[in-house]
Design an enzyme around this catalytic site. Structure first.
Site, PDB file in Angstrom:
ATOM      1  N   PHE A   1       9.641  10.224  20.159  1.00 52.34           N
ATOM      2  CA  PHE A   1      10.069   9.365  21.064  1.00 52.34           C
ATOM      3  C   PHE A   1      11.752   9.524  21.204  1.00 52.34           C
ATOM      4  O   PHE A   1      12.169   9.148  22.112  1.00 52.34           O
ATOM      5  CB  PHE A   1       9.697   7.878  21.000  1.00 52.34           C
ATOM      6  CG  PHE A   1      10.249   7.152  20.050  1.00 52.34           C
ATOM      7  CD1 PHE A   1      11.077   6.386  20.363  1.00 52.34           C
ATOM      8  CD2 PHE A   1       9.817   7.351  18.617  1.00 52.34           C
ATOM      9  CE1 PHE A   1      11.810   5.270  19.426  1.00 52.34           C
ATOM     10  CE2 PHE A   1      10.402   6.378  17.674  1.00 52.34           C
ATOM     11  CZ  PHE A   1      11.204   5.490  18.155  1.00 52.34           C
ATOM     12  N   LYS A   2      12.174   9.806  19.854  1.00 53.48           N
ATOM     13  CA  LYS A   2      13.651   9.833  19.810  1.00 53.48           C
ATOM     14  C   LYS A   2      14.397  10.801  20.901  1.00 53.48           C
ATOM     15  O   LYS A   2      15.432  10.287  21.397  1.00 53.48           O
ATOM     16  CB  LYS A   2      13.989  10.175  18.683  1.00 53.48           C
ATOM     17  CG  LYS A   2      13.519   9.206  17.296  1.00 53.48           C
ATOM     18  CD  LYS A   2      13.674   7.814  17.387  1.00 53.48           C
ATOM     19  CE  LYS A   2      13.165   6.987  16.466  1.00 53.48           C
ATOM     20  NZ  LYS A   2      13.581   7.025  14.935  1.00 53.48           N
TER      21      LYS A   2
END
Length: 464
Positions: free
Chosen positions: A110-111
């Site tokens: 998700f980063k």
């Protein structure tokens, strides 16, 4: 839009300065002076937008007039051009579960949603305003590889990423250390993630060193990270409700540094109809204990778990939440943090504890429960969870109309997946062949002096 420090020690600054400053010069975190309010007609209009167009609408009031809208649009479109799913962050059904998949970026975590944008933003600002940026960050796993991918090869930028030696998954380590671009520097520190994070904070709090070496931040202390992550809460709500502002949904958020769930809190404060924000933690349950007791108490040990990105004692974004919990009272925040520094804990009073329980639910999962959740979900639907996502799904049990954030591709944690279901998750193309690639990394003691000496050597004019 102006930005202030949670500790009250800086004059208001604009978006560009907030991005480049990273950590506020008084040691606090930067927050917007006001939170834009989104009305129901606007929510309905936004609900059918492409992710990229939604990002433009959400970011614009926070950016103000510092970046022309058409240029901001180009930055956003470029940031998400490398994602493998046309929806960027799709909501999918897995049996009875609603899963918000956040792992379709180049490093399968998700980063990427924030760091592909932030890398482009840094490059744009340096090209426009001049200068050099030397990024220093600490990672418990996914931030490092996503940050490296976001800035690799970009002019005017050097990046130094600290990770705790032996405390990230083998694939996470190789994702970082096999990037051999000249501007990428990987450092394995002999300690925990908290040790690495404390070193980074100490470097940023040394204002003369920070200025002399032009340090910048990519950790979730950087406001642009929070802003970019807020977008997918609006996106998921639109896909779940069709824009009906009378419908609320809940989100279960695997939580370590508090950045991801704070982005959800920001979305709710902006007017997104969120019912419950569920903080999901592993055995390192400092945040769960805080929500349930009002006491934020640091333990003696950071436990090594199957969900290593959450093996954290000090959640770096928690200070932002305290600031809004206490209605922007910077003096109160300084007092609470002084208590934490001197005693290892801070306590909120009964009235504020009641508000915490309105803002969040919280639940912790053991490694045994994490493996059981991976197994149960795969058996029920064929869907494979990464261990962090499994912690979130476990926390969401008995919640109706809930979206679970899938924070990483399960193949990044195939030891845990194999243990749970007896087979590995298939590798996405971005993870294939990593273990055979050449790697580069140095190992240092987990001390400020050791890291500072390395930075001074690497950034001296004779070694650049």
């Amino acid at each position: 839009m102006h930005y202030l420090s949670t500790r009250g020690g800086i004059a208001p600054i604009g978006f560009t300065d907030a991005v480049m400053m990273g950590l506020a010069s008084d040691g606090g975190l930067l927050v917007p002076a006001e939170i834009p309010q989104i009305d129901p007609p606007t929510l309905r209009a936004w609900s059918a937008l492409r992710f990229q167009d939604l990002a433009l609408e959400i970011m614009t009031p926070f950016v103000g007039n510092e970046i022309p809208r058409h240029e901001l649009k180009i930055l956003i479109e470029s940031a998400y051009s490398s994602f493998t799913h046309p929806e960027i962050t799709p909501v999918i059904k897995a049996g009875d579960l609603n899963i918000l998949e956040l792992f379709h970026g180049p490093t399968a975590a998700f980063k990427d949603v924030a760091l592909q944008f932030l890398g482009n933003l840094f490059e744009y600002l340096l090209a426009r305003d001049g200068g050099q940026l030397n990024i220093v960050g600490a990672t418990s796993g996914d931030t490092g590889s996503a940050a490296i991918d976001g800035v690799r090869g970009k002019s005017g930028i050097q990046i130094f990423i600290l990770h705790p030696k032996g405390r990230v998954s083998p694939i996470q380590e190789r994702q970082m250390t096999t990037v051999l671009d000249a501007n990428v520097h990987n450092i394995a520190v002999r300690g925990t993630f908290d040790d690495a994070q404390n070193i980074v904070k100490a470097l940023f709090n040394d204002l003369s060193f920070k200025s002399a070496y032009q340090l910048g931040a990519v950790n979730s202390i950087n406001w642009a990270r929070i802003l970019a992550q807020t977008v997918y809460y609006f996106y998921a709500w639109g896909r779940m409700t069709g824009g009906d502002s009378t419908q609320q949904i809940s989100f279960a958020v695997p939580t370590g540094n508090f950045g991801d769930v704070f982005a959800g809190y920001l979305a709710k404060r902006m007017g997104l109809p969120i019912d419950r924000l569920i903080i999901a933690t592993n055995r390192n349950d400092i945040l769960t204990r805080f929500v349930n007791t009002g006491i934020y108490a640091v333990g003696d040990t950071v436990y090594q778990t199957l969900s290593p990105a959450m093996d954290i004692q000090i959640a770096s974004n928690f200070e932002r939440y305290l600031y809004f919990l206490y209605d922007g009272d910077a003096a109160q925040i300084r007092a609470l943090l002084a208590d934490l520094q001197t005693t290892g804990q801070l306590t909120v009073d009964a009235a504020h504890q009641a508000q915490v329980r309105i803002d969040f639910d919280a639940k912790a999962a053991s490694d045994v429960e994490t493996l059981a959740q991976i197994q149960a979900t795969e058996a029920a639907s064929g869907y494979i969870l990464c261990p962090h996502t499994a912690v979130g799904v476990h926390a969401a049990q008995n919640q109706s109309n809930c979206v679970c954030l899938a924070t990483a591709h399960p193949a990044k944690f195939n030891d845990a997946v194999q243990n749970a279901i007896g087979r590995e998750a298939p590798l996405p193309s971005s993870l294939q062949g990593l273990m055979e690639k050449e790697s580069r990394c140095i190992e240092l003691a987990a001390t400020v002096d050791a890291v500072k000496a390395h930075l001074e050597e690497a950034l001296s004019p004779t070694t650049r």
